[in-house]
Design a protein around this motif. Structure first.
Motif, PDB file in Angstrom:
ATOM      1  N   GLN A 288      -8.030   6.705  -6.464  1.00  0.00           N
ATOM      2  CA  GLN A 288      -7.112   5.586  -6.681  1.00  0.00           C
ATOM      3  C   GLN A 288      -6.517   5.078  -5.372  1.00  0.00           C
ATOM      4  O   GLN A 288      -6.387   3.874  -5.162  1.00  0.00           O
ATOM      5  CB  GLN A 288      -5.989   6.021  -7.619  1.00  0.00           C
ATOM      6  CG  GLN A 288      -6.416   6.288  -9.050  1.00  0.00           C
ATOM      7  CD  GLN A 288      -5.276   6.845  -9.880  1.00  0.00           C
ATOM      8  OE1 GLN A 288      -4.203   6.261  -9.970  1.00  0.00           O
ATOM      9  NE2 GLN A 288      -5.488   8.010 -10.478  1.00  0.00           N
ATOM     10  N   ILE A 289      -6.154   5.995  -4.504  1.00  0.00           N
ATOM     11  CA  ILE A 289      -5.552   5.607  -3.226  1.00  0.00           C
ATOM     12  C   ILE A 289      -6.555   4.816  -2.392  1.00  0.00           C
ATOM     13  O   ILE A 289      -6.208   3.793  -1.780  1.00  0.00           O
ATOM     14  CB  ILE A 289      -5.070   6.847  -2.464  1.00  0.00           C
ATOM     15  CG1 ILE A 289      -3.884   7.478  -3.198  1.00  0.00           C
ATOM     16  CG2 ILE A 289      -4.671   6.488  -1.041  1.00  0.00           C
ATOM     17  CD1 ILE A 289      -3.505   8.841  -2.693  1.00  0.00           C
TER      18      ILE A 289
ATOM     19  N   VAL B 146       0.831  -1.211   0.000  1.00  0.00           N
ATOM     20  CA  VAL B 146       0.000   0.000   0.000  1.00  0.00           C
ATOM     21  C   VAL B 146       0.863   1.258   0.000  1.00  0.00           C
ATOM     22  O   VAL B 146       0.584   2.209  -0.740  1.00  0.00           O
ATOM     23  CB  VAL B 146      -0.964  -0.002   1.208  1.00  0.00           C
ATOM     24  CG1 VAL B 146      -1.689   1.337   1.309  1.00  0.00           C
ATOM     25  CG2 VAL B 146      -1.980  -1.132   1.081  1.00  0.00           C
ATOM     26  N   VAL B 147       1.936   1.273   0.796  1.00  0.00           N
ATOM     27  CA  VAL B 147       2.793   2.462   0.868  1.00  0.00           C
ATOM     28  C   VAL B 147       3.489   2.711  -0.470  1.00  0.00           C
ATOM     29  O   VAL B 147       3.495   3.842  -0.975  1.00  0.00           O
ATOM     30  CB  VAL B 147       3.837   2.322   1.993  1.00  0.00           C
ATOM     31  CG1 VAL B 147       4.859   3.462   1.928  1.00  0.00           C
ATOM     32  CG2 VAL B 147       3.144   2.331   3.350  1.00  0.00           C
ATOM     33  N   GLN B 148       4.066   1.651  -1.058  1.00  0.00           N
ATOM     34  CA  GLN B 148       4.746   1.862  -2.341  1.00  0.00           C
ATOM     35  C   GLN B 148       3.754   2.263  -3.419  1.00  0.00           C
ATOM     36  O   GLN B 148       4.050   3.108  -4.268  1.00  0.00           O
ATOM     37  CB  GLN B 148       5.538   0.615  -2.751  1.00  0.00           C
ATOM     38  CG  GLN B 148       4.725  -0.615  -3.081  1.00  0.00           C
ATOM     39  CD  GLN B 148       4.222  -0.680  -4.504  1.00  0.00           C
ATOM     40  OE1 GLN B 148       4.876  -0.222  -5.434  1.00  0.00           O
ATOM     41  NE2 GLN B 148       3.031  -1.259  -4.689  1.00  0.00           N
ATOM     42  N   TYR B 149       2.552   1.677  -3.374  1.00  0.00           N
ATOM     43  CA  TYR B 149       1.540   2.027  -4.375  1.00  0.00           C
ATOM     44  C   TYR B 149       1.131   3.484  -4.210  1.00  0.00           C
ATOM     45  O   TYR B 149       1.032   4.225  -5.196  1.00  0.00           O
ATOM     46  CB  TYR B 149       0.317   1.113  -4.246  1.00  0.00           C
ATOM     47  CG  TYR B 149      -0.655   1.285  -5.393  1.00  0.00           C
ATOM     48  CD1 TYR B 149      -0.562   0.488  -6.532  1.00  0.00           C
ATOM     49  CD2 TYR B 149      -1.636   2.268  -5.360  1.00  0.00           C
ATOM     50  CE1 TYR B 149      -1.429   0.660  -7.601  1.00  0.00           C
ATOM     51  CE2 TYR B 149      -2.500   2.447  -6.416  1.00  0.00           C
ATOM     52  CZ  TYR B 149      -2.394   1.640  -7.531  1.00  0.00           C
ATOM     53  OH  TYR B 149      -3.259   1.841  -8.585  1.00  0.00           O
ATOM     54  N   PHE B 150       0.898   3.904  -2.970  1.00  0.00           N
ATOM     55  CA  PHE B 150       0.498   5.287  -2.704  1.00  0.00           C
ATOM     56  C   PHE B 150       1.517   6.274  -3.266  1.00  0.00           C
ATOM     57  O   PHE B 150       1.178   7.188  -4.018  1.00  0.00           O
ATOM     58  CB  PHE B 150       0.331   5.497  -1.200  1.00  0.00           C
ATOM     59  CG  PHE B 150       0.177   6.938  -0.805  1.00  0.00           C
ATOM     60  CD1 PHE B 150      -1.049   7.571  -0.901  1.00  0.00           C
ATOM     61  CD2 PHE B 150       1.265   7.671  -0.345  1.00  0.00           C
ATOM     62  CE1 PHE B 150      -1.197   8.908  -0.544  1.00  0.00           C
ATOM     63  CE2 PHE B 150       1.133   9.008   0.015  1.00  0.00           C
ATOM     64  CZ  PHE B 150      -0.107   9.625  -0.079  1.00  0.00           C
ATOM     65  N   PHE B 151       2.791   6.091  -2.919  1.00  0.00           N
ATOM     66  CA  PHE B 151       3.803   7.062  -3.324  1.00  0.00           C
ATOM     67  C   PHE B 151       4.096   7.016  -4.819  1.00  0.00           C
ATOM     68  O   PHE B 151       4.295   8.066  -5.445  1.00  0.00           O
ATOM     69  CB  PHE B 151       5.077   6.859  -2.510  1.00  0.00           C
ATOM     70  CG  PHE B 151       4.991   7.432  -1.124  1.00  0.00           C
ATOM     71  CD1 PHE B 151       5.233   8.774  -0.907  1.00  0.00           C
ATOM     72  CD2 PHE B 151       4.648   6.643  -0.047  1.00  0.00           C
ATOM     73  CE1 PHE B 151       5.143   9.322   0.368  1.00  0.00           C
ATOM     74  CE2 PHE B 151       4.551   7.167   1.232  1.00  0.00           C
ATOM     75  CZ  PHE B 151       4.793   8.516   1.439  1.00  0.00           C
ATOM     76  N   ILE B 152       4.115   5.839  -5.418  1.00  0.00           N
ATOM     77  CA  ILE B 152       4.406   5.740  -6.853  1.00  0.00           C
ATOM     78  C   ILE B 152       3.231   6.234  -7.683  1.00  0.00           C
ATOM     79  O   ILE B 152       3.418   6.823  -8.755  1.00  0.00           O
ATOM     80  CB  ILE B 152       4.786   4.290  -7.227  1.00  0.00           C
ATOM     81  CG1 ILE B 152       6.139   3.933  -6.597  1.00  0.00           C
ATOM     82  CG2 ILE B 152       4.862   4.110  -8.742  1.00  0.00           C
ATOM     83  CD1 ILE B 152       6.588   2.502  -6.848  1.00  0.00           C
ATOM     84  N   VAL B 153       2.006   6.040  -7.196  1.00  0.00           N
ATOM     85  CA  VAL B 153       0.826   6.517  -7.915  1.00  0.00           C
ATOM     86  C   VAL B 153       0.666   8.028  -7.772  1.00  0.00           C
ATOM     87  O   VAL B 153       0.309   8.722  -8.723  1.00  0.00           O
ATOM     88  CB  VAL B 153      -0.448   5.792  -7.427  1.00  0.00           C
ATOM     89  CG1 VAL B 153      -1.704   6.529  -7.856  1.00  0.00           C
ATOM     90  CG2 VAL B 153      -0.479   4.378  -7.979  1.00  0.00           C
ATOM     91  N   VAL B 154       0.942   8.554  -6.580  1.00  0.00           N
ATOM     92  CA  VAL B 154       0.747   9.981  -6.336  1.00  0.00           C
ATOM     93  C   VAL B 154       1.834  10.835  -6.984  1.00  0.00           C
ATOM     94  O   VAL B 154       1.573  11.952  -7.432  1.00  0.00           O
ATOM     95  CB  VAL B 154       0.683  10.262  -4.819  1.00  0.00           C
ATOM     96  CG1 VAL B 154       0.677  11.763  -4.544  1.00  0.00           C
ATOM     97  CG2 VAL B 154      -0.572   9.627  -4.230  1.00  0.00           C
ATOM     98  N   ALA B 155       3.054  10.324  -7.066  1.00  0.00           N
ATOM     99  CA  ALA B 155       4.184  11.109  -7.578  1.00  0.00           C
ATOM    100  C   ALA B 155       3.913  11.779  -8.925  1.00  0.00           C
ATOM    101  O   ALA B 155       4.194  12.981  -9.080  1.00  0.00           O
ATOM    102  CB  ALA B 155       5.430  10.220  -7.663  1.00  0.00           C
ATOM    103  N   PRO B 156       3.376  11.069  -9.934  1.00  0.00           N
ATOM    104  CA  PRO B 156       3.141  11.717 -11.219  1.00  0.00           C
ATOM    105  C   PRO B 156       2.163  12.882 -11.175  1.00  0.00           C
ATOM    106  O   PRO B 156       2.147  13.711 -12.086  1.00  0.00           O
ATOM    107  CB  PRO B 156       2.591  10.568 -12.090  1.00  0.00           C
ATOM    108  CG  PRO B 156       3.164   9.339 -11.482  1.00  0.00           C
ATOM    109  CD  PRO B 156       3.150   9.615 -10.014  1.00  0.00           C
TER     110      PRO B 156
END
Length: 289
Positions: free
Chosen positions: A152-153, A97-107
């Protein structure tokens, strides 16, 4: 009724026994065990890109472009946790969840920088080349990205909860799909607006910016949109689809496009490539960058 747990459906790493901790799902939610090489490469490339962007941010005082630094920091955190999934525990829901959150939000932060560049180009060439004022472009599309990313989050978090509780993740996946569909639509509208502006302002465009910058910027826009389309297609296939269960797609359609886009915007930095002091520029906009 049997007291035995139902069989797990999904990927289980035969070389990494499930620790079965309180935060562990019965399967590897990624659909594969993440590659440590991708995790480390992501950390290194984004760190170097962040160094380049930070140096130019202060050198050219392009504070409007600081969102790129935030996005890069998010990417680094995401790939750190992706590396932890690879080597510590691929079953741990928190890591996913943490990696998904940060990688999805970054763009989202990279997109905000892209919207700002278009606003600056419109101000530099003249407002009459765009059907929408630059300030409106900036806030409308940033708001659209924030809404789509929030959805998405929520979807990604609910997928993690469903998998850890051994429940059907279809509904959370549909929530995630809705957020991605909205993001893909809003970014496509932005691209059409950018094309409109590019056609109308083509005679004066290269008076305010280098041609190489304009080409690099166009490629960066396409790459960011390619990443959105990949996420949309991946989610539409479902949690156990082909795109979601093979890391090569993640590497080629999520990791690589974003890395290249960030480096393009670093090498052809707007602070160095956009001339904002031309007499012909329309700076009476009431908007400060």
């Amino acid at each position: 009724m049997s007291d035995r747990e139902p069989p797990a459906f999904g990927y289980i790493d035969p070389n990494f026994p499930n620790p079965n901790g309180p935060d562990d799902a019965t399967i590897v939610i990624y659909g594969y065990t993440p590659s440590i090489a991708v995790g480390i490469l992501g950390c290194v490339l984004f760190f170097l890109a962040g160094t380049l962007h930070t140096y130019q941010l202060f050198k050219y005082k392009t504070w409007y472009f600081s969102t790129v630094i935030v996005g890069i920091a998010f990417e680094i955190v995401g790939y750190v946790f992706r590396s932890l999934s690879s080597k510590v525990d691929p079953y741990r829901v928190t890591f996913f969840v943490v990696q998904y959150f940060f990688i999805v939000v970054a763009p989202v932060f990279f997109a905000a920088a892209i919207y700002t560049i278009l606003s600056i180009l419109i101000n530099s060439t003249g407002r009459h080349y765009s059907p929408i004022p630059p300030k409106v472009i900036l806030w409308v599309f940033i708001l659209a990205d924030v809404i789509s990313t929030a959805v998405q989050i929520v979807g990604a978090a609910l997928i993690g909860v469903a998998e850890s509780n051994r429940k059907d993740p279809t509904t959370p996946n549909n929530i995630l799909l809705a957020g991605l569909a909205f993001q893909a639509f809003s970014f496509l509208v932005f691209i059409f607006l950018f094309i409109w502006f590019g056609i109308k302002a083509r005679q004066v465009m290269f008076k305010v910016t280098k041609k190489s910058f304009y080409v690099a910027f166009c490629i960066a826009v396409v790459l960011v949109y390619l990443r959105v389309c990949f996420r949309l297609a991946e989610t539409a296939e479902g949690l156990y689809g082909n795109l979601n269960t093979h890391e090569v797609f993640f590497g080629c359609l999520e990791f690589a496009p974003v890395v290249v886009a960030v480096w393009l915007l670093g090498v052809w930095h707007p602070g160095r490539c956009i001339h904002r002091d031309l007499p012909s520029a329309d700076w009476d906009t009431g908007y400060n960058y």
